[in-house]
Design a protein around this motif. Structure first.
Motif, short mmCIF file in Angstrom:
data_model
loop_
_atom_site.label_atom_id
_atom_site.label_comp_id
_atom_site.label_asym_id
_atom_site.label_seq_id
_atom_site.Cartn_x
_atom_site.Cartn_y
_atom_site.Cartn_z
N GLU A 201 -10.22 -13.49 48.93
CA GLU A 201 -10.19 -14.47 50.01
C GLU A 201 -10.39 -15.90 49.51
O GLU A 201 -9.76 -16.83 50.00
CB GLU A 201 -11.26 -14.13 51.06
CG GLU A 201 -11.18 -14.97 52.33
CD GLU A 201 -9.90 -14.71 53.10
OE1 GLU A 201 -9.43 -15.65 53.76
OE2 GLU A 201 -9.36 -13.59 53.03
N ASP A 202 -11.27 -16.11 48.54
CA ASP A 202 -11.55 -17.46 48.05
C ASP A 202 -10.36 -18.05 47.30
O ASP A 202 -10.02 -19.22 47.48
CB ASP A 202 -12.77 -17.44 47.14
CG ASP A 202 -14.05 -17.08 47.90
OD1 ASP A 202 -14.06 -17.26 49.13
OD2 ASP A 202 -14.99 -16.59 47.26
N ALA A 203 -9.71 -17.24 46.45
CA ALA A 203 -8.60 -17.75 45.65
C ALA A 203 -7.26 -17.60 46.36
O ALA A 203 -6.44 -18.53 46.37
CB ALA A 203 -8.55 -17.03 44.30
N LEU A 204 -7.03 -16.43 46.97
CA LEU A 204 -5.78 -16.15 47.66
C LEU A 204 -6.10 -15.58 49.03
O LEU A 204 -6.29 -14.36 49.17
CB LEU A 204 -4.93 -15.16 46.86
CG LEU A 204 -4.48 -15.59 45.46
CD1 LEU A 204 -3.83 -14.43 44.73
CD2 LEU A 204 -3.50 -16.76 45.56
N PRO A 205 -6.21 -16.42 50.05
CA PRO A 205 -6.61 -15.94 51.38
C PRO A 205 -5.71 -14.81 51.88
O PRO A 205 -4.49 -14.89 51.80
CB PRO A 205 -6.45 -17.20 52.25
CG PRO A 205 -6.60 -18.34 51.30
CD PRO A 205 -6.00 -17.87 50.01
N GLY A 206 -6.37 -13.75 52.36
CA GLY A 206 -5.65 -12.60 52.92
C GLY A 206 -5.21 -11.58 51.90
O GLY A 206 -4.74 -10.51 52.28
N CYS A 207 -5.34 -11.88 50.60
CA CYS A 207 -4.85 -10.97 49.56
C CYS A 207 -5.97 -10.03 49.09
O CYS A 207 -7.14 -10.37 49.11
CB CYS A 207 -4.30 -11.75 48.37
SG CYS A 207 -2.76 -12.62 48.74
N THR A 208 -5.55 -8.85 48.65
CA THR A 208 -6.47 -7.83 48.15
C THR A 208 -5.99 -7.33 46.80
O THR A 208 -4.79 -7.10 46.61
CB THR A 208 -6.56 -6.64 49.13
OG1 THR A 208 -6.98 -7.11 50.41
CG2 THR A 208 -7.54 -5.59 48.63
N LEU A 209 -6.93 -7.18 45.87
CA LEU A 209 -6.61 -6.65 44.55
C LEU A 209 -7.04 -5.19 44.50
O LEU A 209 -8.21 -4.87 44.73
CB LEU A 209 -7.33 -7.46 43.47
CG LEU A 209 -6.93 -7.14 42.02
CD1 LEU A 209 -5.49 -7.57 41.77
CD2 LEU A 209 -7.86 -7.84 41.03
N LEU A 210 -6.10 -4.31 44.20
CA LEU A 210 -6.39 -2.88 44.08
C LEU A 210 -6.35 -2.50 42.60
O LEU A 210 -5.36 -2.76 41.92
CB LEU A 210 -5.36 -2.05 44.85
CG LEU A 210 -5.25 -2.32 46.36
CD1 LEU A 210 -4.15 -1.48 46.97
CD2 LEU A 210 -6.57 -2.04 47.05
N ILE A 211 -7.43 -1.91 42.11
CA ILE A 211 -7.54 -1.51 40.70
C ILE A 211 -7.68 0.01 40.65
O ILE A 211 -8.53 0.59 41.34
CB ILE A 211 -8.73 -2.19 40.02
CG1 ILE A 211 -8.59 -3.72 40.09
CG2 ILE A 211 -8.85 -1.75 38.56
CD1 ILE A 211 -9.78 -4.47 39.53
N PHE A 212 -6.86 0.65 39.81
CA PHE A 212 -6.85 2.11 39.70
C PHE A 212 -7.16 2.50 38.26
O PHE A 212 -6.40 2.17 37.34
CB PHE A 212 -5.49 2.67 40.12
CG PHE A 212 -5.10 2.32 41.52
CD1 PHE A 212 -5.46 3.15 42.58
CD2 PHE A 212 -4.39 1.17 41.79
CE1 PHE A 212 -5.11 2.82 43.88
CE2 PHE A 212 -4.04 0.84 43.09
CZ PHE A 212 -4.40 1.67 44.14
N GLN A 213 -8.28 3.18 38.08
CA GLN A 213 -8.69 3.65 36.76
C GLN A 213 -8.47 5.16 36.68
O GLN A 213 -8.99 5.93 37.49
CB GLN A 213 -10.17 3.32 36.52
CG GLN A 213 -10.65 3.72 35.13
CD GLN A 213 -12.11 3.36 34.91
OE1 GLN A 213 -12.81 3.01 35.86
NE2 GLN A 213 -12.56 3.45 33.68
#
Length: 446
Positions: A201-213
């Motif tokens: 939200e702070d850097a890219l409003p509305g965006c979500t980062l999904l990480i898959f390990q």
């Protein structure tokens, strides 16, 4: 103001005033009319000049402000006193272009660095906007989900991945606004993933980062650890319980009956031998895994290795009503191997084949060349191995259902695997339940 205007503007004005004065001198125009005309002309000219210069000055100031924003720590004053407005504008624009070019190069370098990091990460990374559309899809994510970035970017999670667990993970993050973690199992191969959703939200409003390990290997190792503990507990419990029962029986009066006492002691010796063998094989396996067992590698004929193993077990095979054959060409090249350790592997495989083959069965030992290695095989006509258990038969203490109640520690195939790998070879098995098994291993050429 006029003296700072470019000479291309001032020269025509001076010429026009000169012409009017000449006309007045020659009597073509009266002096009052000429003066009035000069005043009107000069006013119009000055007005036009101001109208022309004002936008230029505004553009110059705006360009200077943009330059200062681009490089606030490197300010350069392009508006010199001896330069007119157009030159100031030109210099300012040139400076702005140079600063923009520098900033663009820096952004491109930063983007290339970020892209290189993302593409070489072992974790899958997916960037999703507030509409659920994929904006970034790195190479690890391509490997996990079996699709290219071109087919994923621009599509929604539901359209591209078609895994409701991933969509629910993203929706939960959008709903709560907090990071969340979930454990997923995808596909027929039961691939285990630890998935994390992080708000940007702070850097890219509305965006979500999904990480898959990918935790498939960790889960498999955890399963092996649990099975190892369970299996070793089972293998130790049986002889220990038997020893306990025998000693209790002896203490309860069986010592007074010499024939029974002798029989019980003989049984106790068998159980102690089984425990001793188990401990010895565990220590052997531990030394092999740690690389502390030196190999006496030498050049040796593959057929000699097969013949030595058959000679050791042919009497046992005959008593079981089985026949053994060797299929090995005398022209095979020699291999690099420790004869004692390879003999141990072959004897182990032959012993299993004899144990699980009903009479009248047949066991065949095979050796043939395959490019830069020789493939050894032990083929039997026994009960076979279920397909879903083939991949686990080389684990420590692992036994298939048909072998649960048979003798043996369940460590032989694990030892064989590590010994083959110590020779820089590979071991595997093929089988069809009820139609026998074939165990293969490879050794490098001498």
């Amino acid at each position: 103001m006029i003296h700072r205007v470019h000479w291309r503007i001032t020269l025509p004005i001076v010429g026009l005033v000169t012409i009017i004065l000449i006309c007045a001198h020659l009597g073509w125009l009266s002096l009052p009319v000429s003066i009035l005309f000069i005043l009107i002309t000069s006013g119009l000219v000055i007005f036009c000049i101001e109208r022309l210069i004002a936008p230029v000055k505004e553009i110059t100031q705006s360009a200077q402000q943009i330059t200062d924003l681009i490089s606030p720590n490197d300010k350069i004053n392009y508006a010199l006193e001896n330069e007119n407005e157009m030159e100031q504008l030109s210099l300012t624009f040139n400076g702005m272009v140079r600063q923009l070019h520098t900033q663009i190069e820096a952004l491109q370098a930063e983007r290339m660095t970020l892209n290189a990091v993302l593409q070489h990460m072992t974790d899958g990374v997916i960037l999703v906007d507030e509409q659920g559309k994929i904006q970034l899809f790195n190479s690890a994510a391509e490997h996990i989900y079996g699709m290219t970035a071109n087919n994923a970017i621009g599509h929604t999670l539901a359209e591209a991945l078609r895994y409701h667990q991933v969509v629910e993970l993203w929706q939960n993050q959008q709903r709560t606004g907090k990071g969340s973690t979930a454990y997923l199992e995808l596909g027929q191969m039961r691939q285990s993933l630890q998935s994390t959703a992080i708000s940007l939200e702070d850097a890219l409003p509305g965006c979500t980062l999904l990480i898959f390990q990918d935790t498939t290997q960790l889960r498999r190792l955890e399963t092996m650890r649990r099975d190892f503990i369970s299996n070793i507990s089972h293998e130790l419990r049986t002889p220990i319980a038997s020893l306990k029962a025998l000693t209790d029986t002896l203490q309860d009066g069986a010592l007074e009956d010499p024939p029974a006492a002798k029989r019980f002691l003989s049984r106790m010796e068998i159980e102690v031998d089984a425990l001793t063998q188990m401990v010895a094989e565990l220590l052997e396996l531990s030394r092999i895994e740690s690389g502390k067992v030196p190999l006496s590698v030498q050049s040796i004929n593959p057929c000699d290795l097969l013949a030595a193993a058959v000679e050791r077990l042919h009497l046992q095979a005959e008593r079981a009503g089985l026949t053994m054959h060797i299929d090995c060409s005398a022209n095979l090249p020699q291999v690099l191997a420790d004869p004692t350790r390879i003999g141990q592997i072959l004897v182990n495989l032959l012993h299993n084949a004899i144990k699980f083959t009903q009479p009248p069965g047949r066991i065949t030992l095979i050796a043939h060349q395959d490019e830069s290695k020789v493939i050894f095989a032990v083929k039997d006509t026994g009960i076979g191995i279920p397909k879903d258990e083939l991949k686990r038969i080389f684990e420590r203490f692992y036994k298939i259902d048909q072998a649960r109640h048979s003798s043996g520690t369940g460590l032989g195939l694990a030892i064989a695997r590590h010994l083959v790998e110590a020779h820089e070879g590979k071991i595997w098995a093929e089988s069809e339940e009820g139609h026998g098994s074939i165990f293969y291993f490879s050794l490098p050429l001498a």
